[in-house]
Design a protein around this motif. Sequence first.
Motif, PDB file in Angstrom:
ATOM      1  N   PRO A 146       0.797  -1.227   0.000  1.00 36.15           N
ATOM      2  CA  PRO A 146       0.000   0.000   0.000  1.00 36.15           C
ATOM      3  C   PRO A 146       0.831   1.280   0.000  1.00 36.15           C
ATOM      4  O   PRO A 146       0.354   2.324  -0.426  1.00 36.15           O
ATOM      5  N   ALA A 147       2.081   1.203   0.438  1.00 37.70           N
ATOM      6  CA  ALA A 147       2.921   2.400   0.484  1.00 37.70           C
ATOM      7  C   ALA A 147       3.577   2.693  -0.864  1.00 37.70           C
ATOM      8  O   ALA A 147       3.735   3.848  -1.244  1.00 37.70           O
ATOM      9  N   THR A 148       3.952   1.637  -1.596  1.00 36.02           N
ATOM     10  CA  THR A 148       4.733   1.837  -2.825  1.00 36.02           C
ATOM     11  C   THR A 148       3.976   1.521  -4.104  1.00 36.02           C
ATOM     12  O   THR A 148       4.373   1.961  -5.177  1.00 36.02           O
ATOM     13  N   GLY A 149       2.931   0.705  -4.012  1.00 37.74           N
ATOM     14  CA  GLY A 149       2.221   0.267  -5.205  1.00 37.74           C
ATOM     15  C   GLY A 149       2.894  -0.894  -5.915  1.00 37.74           C
ATOM     16  O   GLY A 149       2.387  -1.395  -6.909  1.00 37.74           O
ATOM     17  N   GLU A 150       4.017  -1.336  -5.397  1.00 40.61           N
ATOM     18  CA  GLU A 150       4.734  -2.469  -6.000  1.00 40.61           C
ATOM     19  C   GLU A 150       4.031  -3.773  -5.647  1.00 40.61           C
ATOM     20  O   GLU A 150       3.664  -3.988  -4.487  1.00 40.61           O
ATOM     21  N   VAL A 151       3.854  -4.645  -6.629  1.00 40.37           N
ATOM     22  CA  VAL A 151       3.280  -5.960  -6.363  1.00 40.37           C
ATOM     23  C   VAL A 151       4.310  -6.781  -5.602  1.00 40.37           C
ATOM     24  O   VAL A 151       5.455  -6.912  -6.029  1.00 40.37           O
ATOM     25  N   VAL A 152       3.882  -7.293  -4.449  1.00 40.10           N
ATOM     26  CA  VAL A 152       4.766  -8.059  -3.577  1.00 40.10           C
ATOM     27  C   VAL A 152       4.733  -9.516  -4.014  1.00 40.10           C
ATOM     28  O   VAL A 152       3.680 -10.142  -4.054  1.00 40.10           O
ATOM     29  N   LYS A 153       5.886 -10.015  -4.375  1.00 40.18           N
ATOM     30  CA  LYS A 153       5.995 -11.432  -4.729  1.00 40.18           C
ATOM     31  C   LYS A 153       6.098 -12.220  -3.432  1.00 40.18           C
ATOM     32  O   LYS A 153       6.642 -11.758  -2.456  1.00 40.18           O
ATOM     33  N   GLY A 154       5.557 -13.380  -3.420  1.00 44.67           N
ATOM     34  CA  GLY A 154       5.612 -14.213  -2.237  1.00 44.67           C
ATOM     35  C   GLY A 154       4.675 -15.384  -2.409  1.00 44.67           C
ATOM     36  O   GLY A 154       4.175 -15.638  -3.501  1.00 44.67           O
ATOM     37  N   SER A 155       4.425 -16.068  -1.320  1.00 43.67           N
ATOM     38  CA  SER A 155       3.547 -17.229  -1.372  1.00 43.67           C
ATOM     39  C   SER A 155       2.138 -16.797  -1.758  1.00 43.67           C
ATOM     40  O   SER A 155       1.765 -15.628  -1.604  1.00 43.67           O
ATOM     41  N   ILE A 156       1.357 -17.725  -2.231  1.00 48.89           N
ATOM     42  CA  ILE A 156      -0.035 -17.407  -2.587  1.00 48.89           C
ATOM     43  C   ILE A 156      -0.806 -16.984  -1.336  1.00 48.89           C
ATOM     44  O   ILE A 156      -1.694 -16.138  -1.411  1.00 48.89           O
ATOM     45  N   GLU A 157      -0.440 -17.521  -0.181  1.00 50.10           N
ATOM     46  CA  GLU A 157      -1.083 -17.108   1.069  1.00 50.10           C
ATOM     47  C   GLU A 157      -0.827 -15.623   1.339  1.00 50.10           C
ATOM     48  O   GLU A 157      -1.750 -14.867   1.625  1.00 50.10           O
ATOM     49  N   ASP A 158       0.436 -15.223   1.245  1.00 46.77           N
ATOM     50  CA  ASP A 158       0.794 -13.826   1.493  1.00 46.77           C
ATOM     51  C   ASP A 158       0.149 -12.905   0.467  1.00 46.77           C
ATOM     52  O   ASP A 158      -0.354 -11.835   0.815  1.00 46.77           O
ATOM     53  N   GLN A 159       0.165 -13.314  -0.791  1.00 44.99           N
ATOM     54  CA  GLN A 159      -0.440 -12.488  -1.836  1.00 44.99           C
ATOM     55  C   GLN A 159      -1.943 -12.324  -1.608  1.00 44.99           C
ATOM     56  O   GLN A 159      -2.479 -11.213  -1.722  1.00 44.99           O
ATOM     57  N   THR A 160      -2.620 -13.412  -1.270  1.00 41.86           N
ATOM     58  CA  THR A 160      -4.068 -13.344  -1.086  1.00 41.86           C
ATOM     59  C   THR A 160      -4.426 -12.477   0.118  1.00 41.86           C
ATOM     60  O   THR A 160      -5.367 -11.666   0.049  1.00 41.86           O
ATOM     61  N   ARG A 161      -3.699 -12.607   1.200  1.00 42.37           N
ATOM     62  CA  ARG A 161      -3.955 -11.744   2.369  1.00 42.37           C
ATOM     63  C   ARG A 161      -3.750 -10.275   2.016  1.00 42.37           C
ATOM     64  O   ARG A 161      -4.530  -9.417   2.415  1.00 42.37           O
ATOM     65  N   ARG A 162      -2.705  -9.980   1.255  1.00 42.98           N
ATOM     66  CA  ARG A 162      -2.449  -8.583   0.872  1.00 42.98           C
ATOM     67  C   ARG A 162      -3.572  -8.067  -0.023  1.00 42.98           C
ATOM     68  O   ARG A 162      -4.019  -6.936   0.127  1.00 42.98           O
ATOM     69  N   VAL A 163      -4.031  -8.892  -0.955  1.00 47.20           N
ATOM     70  CA  VAL A 163      -5.160  -8.512  -1.818  1.00 47.20           C
ATOM     71  C   VAL A 163      -6.384  -8.201  -0.969  1.00 47.20           C
ATOM     72  O   VAL A 163      -7.033  -7.161  -1.142  1.00 47.20           O
ATOM     73  N   MET A 164      -6.709  -9.082  -0.042  1.00 51.91           N
ATOM     74  CA  MET A 164      -7.900  -8.884   0.794  1.00 51.91           C
ATOM     75  C   MET A 164      -7.733  -7.671   1.704  1.00 51.91           C
ATOM     76  O   MET A 164      -8.688  -6.912   1.916  1.00 51.91           O
ATOM     77  N   ASP A 165      -6.538  -7.453   2.237  1.00 50.64           N
ATOM     78  CA  ASP A 165      -6.283  -6.261   3.054  1.00 50.64           C
ATOM     79  C   ASP A 165      -6.439  -4.989   2.218  1.00 50.64           C
ATOM     80  O   ASP A 165      -6.974  -3.987   2.699  1.00 50.64           O
ATOM     81  N   ASN A 166      -5.968  -5.028   0.971  1.00 47.03           N
ATOM     82  CA  ASN A 166      -6.120  -3.869   0.093  1.00 47.03           C
ATOM     83  C   ASN A 166      -7.590  -3.604  -0.214  1.00 47.03           C
ATOM     84  O   ASN A 166      -8.038  -2.458  -0.222  1.00 47.03           O
ATOM     85  N   LEU A 167      -8.350  -4.664  -0.448  1.00 51.95           N
ATOM     86  CA  LEU A 167      -9.792  -4.501  -0.668  1.00 51.95           C
ATOM     87  C   LEU A 167     -10.448  -3.892   0.567  1.00 51.95           C
ATOM     88  O   LEU A 167     -11.309  -3.017   0.455  1.00 51.95           O
ATOM     89  N   ALA A 168     -10.029  -4.331   1.740  1.00 52.83           N
ATOM     90  CA  ALA A 168     -10.577  -3.792   2.987  1.00 52.83           C
ATOM     91  C   ALA A 168     -10.282  -2.296   3.102  1.00 52.83           C
ATOM     92  O   ALA A 168     -11.139  -1.525   3.555  1.00 52.83           O
ATOM     93  N   LEU A 169      -9.084  -1.867   2.704  1.00 52.73           N
ATOM     94  CA  LEU A 169      -8.742  -0.444   2.730  1.00 52.73           C
ATOM     95  C   LEU A 169      -9.707   0.367   1.869  1.00 52.73           C
ATOM     96  O   LEU A 169     -10.177   1.424   2.283  1.00 52.73           O
TER      97      LEU A 169
END
Length: 129
Positions: free
Chosen positions: A38-61
Amino acid sequence: MLEFMTLPNNLLPPVAPYSHAVRAGDFLFVTGQLAEDPATGEVVKGSIEDQTRRVMDNLALVLDHAGSGFNKVVMARVFVTDFRYYETVNAIYQSYFGDAPQPSRTTVGVTALAGYGDVEIDLIAYCGE
């Protein structure tokens, strides 16, 4: 009446010409979110778990900024680059909705996503009374 929303303070800086959400009457259309920092706009590479949580957190924002929440979502579209991720994405996605009635949903397998992420989700929420 249309209301175009972009998060303040350059949070989730748009990487293309779009609004984070558009309210059209009683409906809120939330732009597809990737696993962007959310600070940089860069897509964070990582496990599908980490990516999905970040997606859902971004949707929550975005939902929170619009005065809405997951309990108001009526439609979700999930895009994944590999259907072997399906169960993992579902479990994390479900955890954000809790016991609320489940929205309608489409899941689509794609060959690639912007920023080379592995999951993207967009939402439609009802904001009427």
